[in-house]
Design a protein around this motif. Structure first.
Motif, PDB file in Angstrom:
ATOM      1  N   ILE A 180       0.831  -1.212   0.000  1.00 54.34           N
ATOM      2  CA  ILE A 180       0.000   0.000   0.000  1.00 54.34           C
ATOM      3  C   ILE A 180       0.861   1.256   0.000  1.00 54.34           C
ATOM      4  CG2 ILE A 180      -0.300   0.251   2.525  1.00 54.34           C
ATOM      5  CD1 ILE A 180      -3.231   0.999   1.921  1.00 54.34           C
TER       6      ILE A 180
ATOM      7  N   ILE B 199       0.702   4.196  -2.912  1.00 58.09           N
ATOM      8  CA  ILE B 199       0.436   5.591  -2.565  1.00 58.09           C
ATOM      9  C   ILE B 199       1.558   6.490  -3.070  1.00 58.09           C
ATOM     10  CG2 ILE B 199       0.276   7.220  -0.643  1.00 58.09           C
ATOM     11  CD1 ILE B 199      -1.273   5.052   0.878  1.00 58.09           C
TER      12      ILE B 199
ATOM     13  N   ALA C 174     -10.497  -0.683   3.406  1.00 59.88           N
ATOM     14  CA  ALA C 174     -10.138   0.115   2.236  1.00 59.88           C
ATOM     15  C   ALA C 174      -9.014  -0.563   1.465  1.00 59.88           C
ATOM     16  CB  ALA C 174      -9.707   1.517   2.671  1.00 59.88           C
TER      17      ALA C 174
ATOM     18  N   THR D 106      -6.332  -0.309  -1.936  1.00 60.64           N
ATOM     19  CA  THR D 106      -5.679   0.615  -2.848  1.00 60.64           C
ATOM     20  C   THR D 106      -5.094  -0.176  -4.004  1.00 60.64           C
ATOM     21  OG1 THR D 106      -5.093   2.117  -1.037  1.00 60.64           O
ATOM     22  CG2 THR D 106      -3.897   2.381  -3.096  1.00 60.64           C
TER      23      THR D 106
ATOM     24  N   SER E 144     -16.208   2.302  -5.502  1.00 60.98           N
ATOM     25  CA  SER E 144     -15.048   3.083  -5.905  1.00 60.98           C
ATOM     26  C   SER E 144     -15.032   4.430  -5.199  1.00 60.98           C
ATOM     27  CB  SER E 144     -15.076   3.303  -7.422  1.00 60.98           C
ATOM     28  OG  SER E 144     -14.112   4.255  -7.805  1.00 60.98           O
ATOM     29  N   SER E 145     -13.856   4.805  -4.684  1.00 63.28           N
ATOM     30  CA  SER E 145     -13.688   6.129  -4.088  1.00 63.28           C
ATOM     31  C   SER E 145     -12.779   7.010  -4.924  1.00 63.28           C
ATOM     32  CB  SER E 145     -13.109   6.002  -2.667  1.00 63.28           C
ATOM     33  OG  SER E 145     -14.105   5.592  -1.759  1.00 63.28           O
TER      34      SER E 145
ATOM     35  N   ALA F 145      -8.822   3.872  -5.298  1.00 61.24           N
ATOM     36  CA  ALA F 145      -9.280   3.407  -3.979  1.00 61.24           C
ATOM     37  C   ALA F 145     -10.594   2.652  -4.113  1.00 61.24           C
ATOM     38  CB  ALA F 145      -9.452   4.591  -3.032  1.00 61.24           C
TER      39      ALA F 145
ATOM     40  N   ASP G  34     -13.467   0.997  -1.488  1.00 63.74           N
ATOM     41  CA  ASP G  34     -13.931   0.834  -0.113  1.00 63.74           C
ATOM     42  C   ASP G  34     -14.886  -0.346  -0.018  1.00 63.74           C
ATOM     43  OD1 ASP G  34     -12.439   2.943   0.745  1.00 63.74           O
ATOM     44  OD2 ASP G  34     -14.096   4.355   0.884  1.00 63.74           O
TER      45      ASP G  34
END
Length: 300
Positions: free
Chosen positions: A131, A135, A182, A184, A210-211, A215, A217
């Motif tokens: 993760i 990021i 969550a 990623t 989808s966020s 991302a 969730d």
């Protein structure tokens, strides 16, 4: 624009954060936000921040506006309703459902994973490096400058989004209330194919949404932003037709379907456009606050 009669009735505006209120650099016009909140208070109306973010991160974004009693939060994609330092409602995973979901996700080690809880967030040890790498790659791809980022410390990258993230070495020590899981991804995959793949692996009662920005969730079925907005509107005594939702991503879809008006950003996921009453400008130009302030000023 609303007419005079509608302007005098209490109204509830629900505003997403990422890609909606927040510009690319995660900022917004704080002075304008205060003006909007004061205008809403004058007519007995409300604004809710409706987001997939967890409360500690929301409180960072909204620091300095705590004095607005008409400011509410629909956090964790609908799992928490909050106002003035108090949770008004909270829907959480059972321990059994957490374990079933984590077991199902073992088939997808390519995703980063955060266990998002009411008071903290936790990363299973085997998921920390994946993760953090994802990021960091997204931050560099977008050219975002983060002065305090320590690239040698994986938790430093994660804490940009989960301020109190901790490493979880033993899941049996997880005593906090789980409200969301969550994931990623790299963001390079087809979003809908990825969602379908994840959904197929999940236990009954858990839904993938989808966020944005890669991302995904995992939330309790039926406890999305739309459910949160409906609960809050009922709590405040605001009819559904007197609600307006602003959003840009797939996790805003149910909120759009509930709201009396649904306003999509210029940068929206196309899936929202069929549900939108109107498409407005971009988050990069502060379109949400411009729209609300203009409407309230004209109505006044």
């Amino acid at each position: 624009m609303v007419n005079d009669k509608e302007a005098k009735a209490p109204h509830l505006y629900a505003v997403d954060l990422d890609g909606t209120l927040l510009a690319e650099d995660k900022t917004y016009d704080h002075a304008q936000f205060d003006r909007v909140m004061d205008l809403l208070a004058e007519q007995g109306s409300y604004l809710a921040i409706a987001t997939g973010n967890q409360m500690p991160k929301i409180q960072q974004y909204m620091a300095g506006h705590e004095h607005h009693s008409n400011l509410y939060y629909i956090a964790e994609n609908g799992a928490i309703i909050h106002n003035q330092g108090k949770d008004l409602a909270l829907w959480s995973f059972s321990p059994e459902l957490v374990e079933q979901t984590l077991k199902a996700l073992q088939a997808h080690p390519q995703f980063g994973l955060v266990i998002s809880c009411r008071n903290g967030s936790y990363v299973p040890q085997e998921r920390l490096e994946p993760i953090a790498s994802l990021i960091l790659a997204q931050i560099k791809a977008k050219g975002i400058q983060v002065p305090d980022l320590d690239e040698s410390n994986p938790l430093s990258a994660l804490r940009l989004f989960y301020p109190n993230a901790q490493l979880l070495t033993d899941r049996n020590q997880l005593a906090d209330t789980v409200v969301k899981l969550a994931l990623t991804s790299s963001g390079q995959e087809d979003a809908y194919e990825t969602l379908a793949m994840v959904q197929e692996a999940l236990p009954e009662g858990i839904v993938a949404t989808s966020s944005g920005f890669g991302a995904i969730d995992l939330i309790l079925e039926g406890h999305h932003k739309g459910h949160g907005l409906e609960w809050l509107a009922n709590h405040l005594g605001v009819p559904g037709q007197q609600t307006t939702a602003f959003g840009d991503s797939g996790n805003d879809l149910e909120m759009f379907r509930y709201a009396g008006r649904a306003l999509a950003m210029a940068n929206s996921d196309p899936v929202l456009l069929d549900e939108a009453s109107l498409q407005i400008g971009s988050h990069k130009e502060g379109a949400v606050l411009n729209f609300i302030e203009g409407e309230l000023t004209s109505a006044g």
